[in-house]
Design a protein around this motif. Structure first.
Motif, PDB file in Angstrom:
ATOM      1  N   LYS A   1       1.677   6.371  -7.263  1.00 57.99           N
ATOM      2  CA  LYS A   1       0.636   7.270  -7.767  1.00 57.99           C
ATOM      3  C   LYS A   1       1.132   8.717  -7.804  1.00 57.99           C
ATOM      4  O   LYS A   1       0.858   9.450  -8.759  1.00 57.99           O
ATOM      5  N   LYS A   2       1.852   9.113  -6.767  1.00 61.21           N
ATOM      6  CA  LYS A   2       2.392  10.479  -6.744  1.00 61.21           C
ATOM      7  C   LYS A   2       3.376  10.689  -7.886  1.00 61.21           C
ATOM      8  O   LYS A   2       3.390  11.737  -8.530  1.00 61.21           O
TER       9      LYS A   2
ATOM     10  N   SER B   1       1.058   4.059  -3.049  1.00 58.51           N
ATOM     11  CA  SER B   1       0.844   5.479  -2.799  1.00 58.51           C
ATOM     12  C   SER B   1       1.987   6.303  -3.391  1.00 58.51           C
ATOM     13  O   SER B   1       1.761   7.351  -4.020  1.00 58.51           O
TER      14      SER B   1
ATOM     15  N   GLN C   1       0.825  -1.205   0.000  1.00 60.35           N
ATOM     16  CA  GLN C   1       0.000   0.000   0.000  1.00 60.35           C
ATOM     17  C   GLN C   1       0.863   1.260   0.000  1.00 60.35           C
ATOM     18  O   GLN C   1       0.557   2.227  -0.700  1.00 60.35           O
ATOM     19  N   GLU C   2       1.937   1.235   0.758  1.00 61.82           N
ATOM     20  CA  GLU C   2       2.819   2.405   0.809  1.00 61.82           C
ATOM     21  C   GLU C   2       3.508   2.621  -0.541  1.00 61.82           C
ATOM     22  O   GLU C   2       3.646   3.749  -1.003  1.00 61.82           O
TER      23      GLU C   2
END
Length: 235
Positions: free
Chosen positions: A98-99, A95, A91-92
């Protein structure tokens, strides 16, 4: 009143009236979220460095400045801790991906908008173009796949995480089919497995010592994937 909050680690609800969070099915005080994250990072670091089979709870506890008893307050055994650490690491990484992928210069370079299926698939990878070295997400995902088939307890712990990751790929492919971007006659489940296997295989080569490839090399490749999977026009 109860509010839904999408916090990583299966933290489902927040009860405002009694100031308690529900984490992994148990009610805990809000400060426990930070404690759990510290434990996750310690477990990821230890497993990424030493491997699941050689990682010990006492060493993970030392990294987190906790006692082994504190770990058991969260998880029944090492395999359950591993499953939670895998989820946290993926999940990290997603994230972070995506950035990176929503940056204007990246979209200009690739020719794809952030909501295009190619970019959404790229966001699920355990590594992306800005990473200068193998990531903990790469290491722990490969460790999960390597060990799960030999350890029944670990298999149970990571099966749901791998299934959820695969389901994310399937969802993106399925939506691309509905949007007319991928040929509906193709097998969505097969395509999803291919795209999950692709970064897993590359990660295996990288961690085995194969030199990294220029991230720009993937732009042309995925552009060709996009063309190849598009619906065929009628003659």
């Amino acid at each position: 009143m109860t509010q839904q909050r999408p916090i990583a680690g299966r933290i489902k609800t927040v009860s405002e009236s009694i100031n308690v969070v529900n984490i992994d099915g148990k009610d805990r005080r809000p400060w426990a979220v930070a404690s759990r994250e510290l434990l996750m990072r310690a477990a990821i670091a230890e497993i990424a460095e030493r491997g699941y089979e050689h990682a010990r709870l006492v060493d993970i506890a030392a990294r987190a400045d906790m006692t082994v008893g504190a770990i058991y307050n969260w998880f029944e055994n090492k395999s359950m801790l591993f499953g939670a650490a895998l989820e946290f690491a993926l999940q990290e990484q997603q994230s972070s991906n995506k950035k990176y992928l929503t940056r204007d210069n990246v979209q200009v370079a690739t020719g794809f908008q952030a909501n295009h299926w190619v970019m959404l698939i790229a966001a699920l990878a355990p590594r992306q173009g800005a990473d200068s070295a193998p990531t903990d997400a790469q290491r722990i995902l490969l460790e999960a796949l390597r060990c799960a088939w030999r350890d029944d307890d670990l298999n149970n712990a990571v099966r749901s995480e791998v299934s959820e990751l695969l389901a994310q790929y399937e969802s993106i492919v399925g939506q691309a089919m509905l949007d007319g971007l991928i040929d509906k006659s193709l097998d969505a489940k097969l395509i999803a497995r291919v795209f999950l296997a692709f970064p897993v295989g590359l990660s295996s080569l990288t961690l085995a010592g194969a030199p990294d490839l220029d991230p720009k090399a993937f732009i042309t490749l995925f552009s060709r994937f996009n063309e190849a999977l598009a619906p065929k026009t009628q003659p």
